[in-house]
Design a protein around this motif. Structure first.
Motif, mmCIF file in Angstrom:
data_model
loop_
_atom_site.group_PDB
_atom_site.id
_atom_site.type_symbol
_atom_site.label_atom_id
_atom_site.label_comp_id
_atom_site.label_asym_id
_atom_site.label_seq_id
_atom_site.Cartn_x
_atom_site.Cartn_y
_atom_site.Cartn_z
ATOM 1 N N TYR A 208 1.065 5.574 0.065
ATOM 2 C CA TYR A 208 0.326 6.762 0.498
ATOM 3 C C TYR A 208 1.033 7.983 -0.072
ATOM 4 N N LYS B 205 -3.392 3.946 -1.879
ATOM 5 C CA LYS B 205 -4.580 3.953 -1.025
ATOM 6 C C LYS B 205 -5.200 5.349 -1.092
ATOM 7 N N TYR C 102 0.336 -0.070 -4.628
ATOM 8 C CA TYR C 102 -1.077 0.279 -4.809
ATOM 9 C C TYR C 102 -1.413 1.516 -3.978
ATOM 10 N N ARG D 51 1.252 -5.315 2.058
ATOM 11 C CA ARG D 51 -0.031 -5.958 2.278
ATOM 12 C C ARG D 51 0.237 -7.387 2.744
ATOM 13 N N TYR E 131 0.856 -1.171 0.000
ATOM 14 C CA TYR E 131 0.000 0.000 0.000
ATOM 15 C C TYR E 131 0.898 1.229 0.000
ATOM 16 N N SER F 261 -12.227 4.679 -2.519
ATOM 17 C CA SER F 261 -12.049 3.424 -3.241
ATOM 18 C C SER F 261 -13.373 2.685 -3.334
#
Length: 330
Positions: free
Chosen positions: A125, A212, A210, A134, A123, A216
């Motif tokens: 940011y 965040k 990915y 994760r 994840y 979502s």
């Protein structure tokens, strides 16, 4: 002169001006260099197109396409149709990848003669630069198709996301597999791709980042998304019925259906509480139960394509109340 790349990377673009430069830079400076990048502008209204075109001017491996807005699935399918590579990968335009993503995934496929490869992800940011792995039990190695399918269906070791994988392009083009126009489209698609594969090569390295973001799909569940979540699981059941292998994967389908049932109970109650509207909460909870029973029923009948769920959820949302007292002009 070689004109056919080994890997095609499809990047759907829509309203990602804030993230796009980071995404494309991470692709441009891969340690594996024999690839093309298909930038699919899904009629984005922000400044994303200018950034995409800038990368195309700097690097001939980047190709820009503009199309009418059709959503994520439509953009991915548009890229699949135009991909020239032997392998294909998807990178969402707000995400980015490790510099060894392509190299590691390609070598994993080649070394093990696998049609698909999978990596762990982190994840990310954007505002803080923080990255958190994760949790995953995936270990480097090779899994046979059926073992990998059970892990994928149950959402235990692997997830159905389109983006942390590398695929033989032929899985799409020879089988006619495309992403359906719905939420959770990757759940409905990934099992079909893996079922067409010979095996899955796994790396435990975290190679995909990915982003965040607030808003979502899972974080903003509503009646349509809850329905599509069920529909994606129904699509798995329907597919295995259609190829005569449901009994082999029955326990896995029932497992994920039970999990979805519990998750959707939470989402339904949360939606009604957020809207302070409890008029149809019992109906929605009953509908959730009835869809679960329908998907796991021994009497299920196969249909062509992606099936619809047989029961409908009602989106909560209190209408503005009328004033308690009429106000008359003096």
């Amino acid at each position: 002169m070689k004109i056919t790349p080994i890997i095609s990377i499809v990047v759907p673009i829509y309203n990602v001006e804030k993230f796009l430069r980071r995404c494309l830079t991470s692709i441009r400076y891969q340690t594996f260099m024999d690839y093309e990048v298909l930038l699919i502008d899904d009629d984005s209204p922000d400044g994303s197109a200018a950034i995409a075109k800038e990368f195309c001017r700097k690097d001939p491996r980047f190709r820009y396409f503009h199309k009418e807005n059709g959503g994520l699935s439509d953009a991915r399918n548009y890229g699949i149709e135009r991909a020239k590579g032997e392998y294909i990968a998807f990178v969402d335009s707000d995400d980015h990848i490790h510099r060894d993503f392509l190299k590691t995934m390609y070598e994993a496929c080649q070394k093990n003669d696998a049609d698909m490869a999978y990596c762990k992800f982190m994840y990310s940011y954007f505002n803080t630069g923080l990255k958190c792995p994760r949790p995953s039990k995936a270990k480097t190695g090779v899994m046979d198709r059926d073992e990998a399918l059970i892990a994928l269906i149950t959402d235990s070791i692997f997830q159905s996301y389109a983006w942390n994988k590398l695929y033989k392009t032929s899985l799409f083009k020879e089988s006619g597999i495309r992403y359906p126009y719905m939420y959770f489209e990757d759940i409905a698609t990934s099992v079909r791709l893996l079922h067409k594969s010979n095996k899955l090569s796994v790396t435990s390295k975290h190679l995909y980042y990915y982003e965040k973001r607030f808003g979502s799909i899972v974080g903003t569940m509503n009646a349509e998304k809850i329905s599509d979540y069920w529909r994606s699981i129904l699509a798995e059941r329907n597919y295995f019925e259609s190829v005569g292998e449901y009994e082999k994967f029955k326990d896995a389908i029932c497992h994920i259906a039970k999990k979805a049932h519990a998750i959707n109970i939470y989402s339904i109650i949360r939606q009604h509480v957020l809207h302070m509207d409890f008029r149809n909460m019992k109906h929605n909870l009953d509908t959730n139960r009835d869809i679960f029973r329908f998907i796991t029923s021994d009497e299920y009948q196969t249909v062509e394509g992606i099936p619809e769920v047989p029961y409908k959820f009602i989106q909560p949302g209190r209408k503005p109340s009328a004033p308690k007292h009429k106000i008359f002009p003096l």
